[in-house]
Design a protein around this motif. Sequence first.
Motif, PDB file in Angstrom:
ATOM      1  N   THR A 115      50.487   3.682   8.056  1.00 16.53           N
ATOM      2  CA  THR A 115      49.444   2.819   8.595  1.00 16.53           C
ATOM      3  C   THR A 115      48.479   2.475   7.462  1.00 16.53           C
ATOM      4  OG1 THR A 115      48.129   4.754   9.263  1.00 16.53           O
ATOM      5  CG2 THR A 115      49.573   3.779  10.929  1.00 16.53           C
ATOM      6  N   VAL A 117      45.201   2.485   7.684  1.00 19.67           N
ATOM      7  CA  VAL A 117      44.068   3.411   7.765  1.00 19.67           C
ATOM      8  C   VAL A 117      44.482   4.597   8.635  1.00 19.67           C
ATOM      9  CG1 VAL A 117      42.292   1.623   7.463  1.00 19.67           C
ATOM     10  CG2 VAL A 117      43.065   2.215   9.758  1.00 19.67           C
ATOM     11  N   THR A 118      43.714   5.655   8.588  1.00 23.31           N
ATOM     12  CA  THR A 118      43.972   6.808   9.446  1.00 23.31           C
ATOM     13  C   THR A 118      43.678   6.412  10.887  1.00 23.31           C
ATOM     14  OG1 THR A 118      43.335   8.291   7.656  1.00 23.31           O
ATOM     15  CG2 THR A 118      43.370   9.218   9.875  1.00 23.31           C
ATOM     16  N   LEU A 119      44.626   6.699  11.771  1.00 21.05           N
ATOM     17  CA  LEU A 119      44.467   6.342  13.181  1.00 21.05           C
ATOM     18  C   LEU A 119      44.375   7.600  14.034  1.00 21.05           C
ATOM     19  CD1 LEU A 119      46.953   3.347  13.285  1.00 21.05           C
ATOM     20  CD2 LEU A 119      44.463   3.255  13.215  1.00 21.05           C
ATOM     21  N   SER A 120      43.997   7.423  15.279  1.00 27.06           N
ATOM     22  CA  SER A 120      43.736   8.553  16.182  1.00 27.06           C
ATOM     23  C   SER A 120      45.008   9.311  16.539  1.00 27.06           C
ATOM     24  CB  SER A 120      43.090   8.036  17.473  1.00 27.06           C
ATOM     25  OG  SER A 120      44.060   7.333  18.242  1.00 27.06           O
ATOM     26  N   GLU A 121      44.797  10.535  16.998  1.00 29.34           N
ATOM     27  CA  GLU A 121      45.912  11.364  17.473  1.00 29.34           C
ATOM     28  C   GLU A 121      46.591  10.706  18.664  1.00 29.34           C
ATOM     29  OE1 GLU A 121      47.423  14.118  16.239  1.00 29.34           O
ATOM     30  OE2 GLU A 121      46.125  13.782  14.520  1.00 29.34           O
ATOM     31  N   HIS A 124      49.028   8.117  17.490  1.00 27.51           N
ATOM     32  CA  HIS A 124      50.236   8.721  16.918  1.00 27.51           C
ATOM     33  C   HIS A 124      51.120   9.348  17.992  1.00 27.51           C
ATOM     34  CE1 HIS A 124      49.784   7.986  12.660  1.00 27.51           C
ATOM     35  NE2 HIS A 124      48.492   8.232  12.776  1.00 27.51           N
ATOM     36  N   ARG A 143      53.230  11.426   8.388  1.00 22.59           N
ATOM     37  CA  ARG A 143      52.260  10.331   8.404  1.00 22.59           C
ATOM     38  C   ARG A 143      51.798  10.011   6.986  1.00 22.59           C
ATOM     39  NH1 ARG A 143      48.111  12.466  13.036  1.00 22.59           N
ATOM     40  NH2 ARG A 143      49.684  12.902  14.625  1.00 22.59           N
ATOM     41  N   LYS A 144      51.673   8.717   6.715  1.00 25.06           N
ATOM     42  CA  LYS A 144      51.148   8.268   5.426  1.00 25.06           C
ATOM     43  C   LYS A 144      50.164   7.135   5.665  1.00 25.06           C
ATOM     44  CE  LYS A 144      55.253   9.405   2.723  1.00 25.06           C
ATOM     45  NZ  LYS A 144      56.250   8.915   1.787  1.00 25.06           N
ATOM     46  N   VAL A 145      49.204   7.017   4.771  1.00 20.78           N
ATOM     47  CA  VAL A 145      48.250   5.909   4.812  1.00 20.78           C
ATOM     48  C   VAL A 145      48.439   5.103   3.542  1.00 20.78           C
ATOM     49  CG1 VAL A 145      45.801   5.290   4.842  1.00 20.78           C
ATOM     50  CG2 VAL A 145      46.610   7.218   6.218  1.00 20.78           C
ATOM     51  N   ASP A 146      48.614   3.782   3.710  1.00 24.02           N
ATOM     52  CA  ASP A 146      48.814   2.878   2.583  1.00 24.02           C
ATOM     53  C   ASP A 146      48.098   1.564   2.881  1.00 24.02           C
ATOM     54  OD1 ASP A 146      49.624   1.226   0.536  1.00 24.02           O
ATOM     55  OD2 ASP A 146      51.770   1.492   0.879  1.00 24.02           O
TER      56      ASP A 146
END
Length: 184
Positions: A115, A117-121, A124, A143-146
């Motif tokens: 994703t 940005v970091t998203l909520s639990e 996910h 999970r990765k953030v890019d």
Amino acid sequence: MSTGSISVRYARALLSLAEEKQNLPTVQREWKDLAGTFEESPTLGPTLANPHLSLDQRERVLSDLLDRLPASPATRGAARLMLQKGRILLVPDVARAFEKMVEERTGRARATVVTAVTLSEDFHRNLQTRLEKVSGRKLTIERKVDGEILGGVVARVGDILYDGSLRAALVRLREKLLVGGEAA
């Protein structure tokens, strides 16, 4: 014979042995740890494969490593056989092939979710549920953030890529506009 097929043969034998001994989860963890040790220590593999050291010396190094992990008799035997046959550098490849076989056998698969940005639990959890439904498998998700994907989600489940990123949508739109512009 390619090293890939050799790795698969070792992995298949290891899977069979682990199932016979009924310690598949243990052997799976041990080979993941062993491969991780090889990858973290770039001199370990070449040391164990060094023909200038006697086989006894290399076996002692391997035995010390397996004591520290610690390793079951199945892992010890397979690693020692690979050392004796001059295949010790294939440990990471065998571990990857073994992991894939275990996942297939247990109906599990690995997935990577990227994703921007970091998203909520909650997001996910919902995404995992949808991906498991589409793939028909129980997933272990990394999970990765890019930020380069700009927005949306890119998910890879095994060999299948689901690209719902804003970047991919913009590329598709650009191609559509270029093709449409040439037709006019």
